[in-house]
Design a protein around this motif. Sequence first.
Motif, mmCIF file in Angstrom:
data_model
loop_
_atom_site.group_PDB
_atom_site.id
_atom_site.type_symbol
_atom_site.label_atom_id
_atom_site.label_comp_id
_atom_site.label_asym_id
_atom_site.label_seq_id
_atom_site.Cartn_x
_atom_site.Cartn_y
_atom_site.Cartn_z
ATOM 1 N N LEU A 1 -10.297 1.129 -7.984
ATOM 2 C CA LEU A 1 -9.742 0.580 -9.415
ATOM 3 C C LEU A 1 -11.017 -0.708 -10.071
ATOM 4 N N LEU B 1 3.488 7.116 -7.983
ATOM 5 C CA LEU B 1 2.273 7.743 -8.413
ATOM 6 C C LEU B 1 1.758 7.919 -9.779
ATOM 7 N N ALA C 1 -6.282 3.520 -2.481
ATOM 8 C CA ALA C 1 -6.727 2.807 -3.276
ATOM 9 C C ALA C 1 -8.113 1.924 -3.063
ATOM 10 N N ILE D 1 -6.878 7.114 -12.190
ATOM 11 C CA ILE D 1 -5.604 7.428 -10.950
ATOM 12 C C ILE D 1 -5.802 9.344 -11.319
ATOM 13 N N LEU E 1 2.014 4.822 -12.056
ATOM 14 C CA LEU E 1 0.837 4.376 -11.320
ATOM 15 C C LEU E 1 0.572 4.898 -12.788
ATOM 16 N N ASN E 2 0.224 6.097 -12.775
ATOM 17 C CA ASN E 2 -0.268 6.836 -13.960
ATOM 18 C C ASN E 2 0.399 7.393 -15.502
ATOM 19 N N ASP F 1 -1.298 3.821 -16.101
ATOM 20 C CA ASP F 1 -3.383 4.231 -15.926
ATOM 21 C C ASP F 1 -2.993 4.859 -17.479
ATOM 22 N N ASP G 1 -10.092 6.959 -1.771
ATOM 23 C CA ASP G 1 -8.913 8.394 -2.973
ATOM 24 C C ASP G 1 -9.543 8.077 -4.261
ATOM 25 N N LEU G 2 -9.418 6.703 -4.846
ATOM 26 C CA LEU G 2 -9.421 6.179 -6.518
ATOM 27 C C LEU G 2 -10.155 4.837 -5.463
ATOM 28 N N ALA H 1 -0.265 -2.025 -8.559
ATOM 29 C CA ALA H 1 -1.060 -1.105 -7.548
ATOM 30 C C ALA H 1 -0.860 -2.651 -6.129
#
Length: 92
Positions: free
Chosen positions: A70, A18, A3, A90, A21-22, A25, A67-68, A51
């Motif tokens: 923020l 994850l 990230a 995410i 974190l989702n 999000d 990959d992402l 994160a």
Amino acid sequence: MIARILGEGQLELPAERLDELNKLDDAVVAAMEAGEESAFIIALDSLVEAARRYGTPVPDDSLVPSDLVLPAADSSLAQVRALLGDEGLIPG
């Protein structure tokens, strides 16, 4: 998963975090969709802080794709809207 936090650098996030974190999000997206600025600020700060806490910094001299992405914790609601994909910040 790699990230990038805008303005800060890259972090390697462990797969076992994850789901958490989702959820954070999802709170960002919900506050944004409701137009609740104060809830949005709190949710975004929580996501970025998680994160940072769970991630391991990627060395500055490493060239790896993110990959992402923020947003910075101080990003505005409009700035985050511009970054948002169909699955939130995410994917998953």
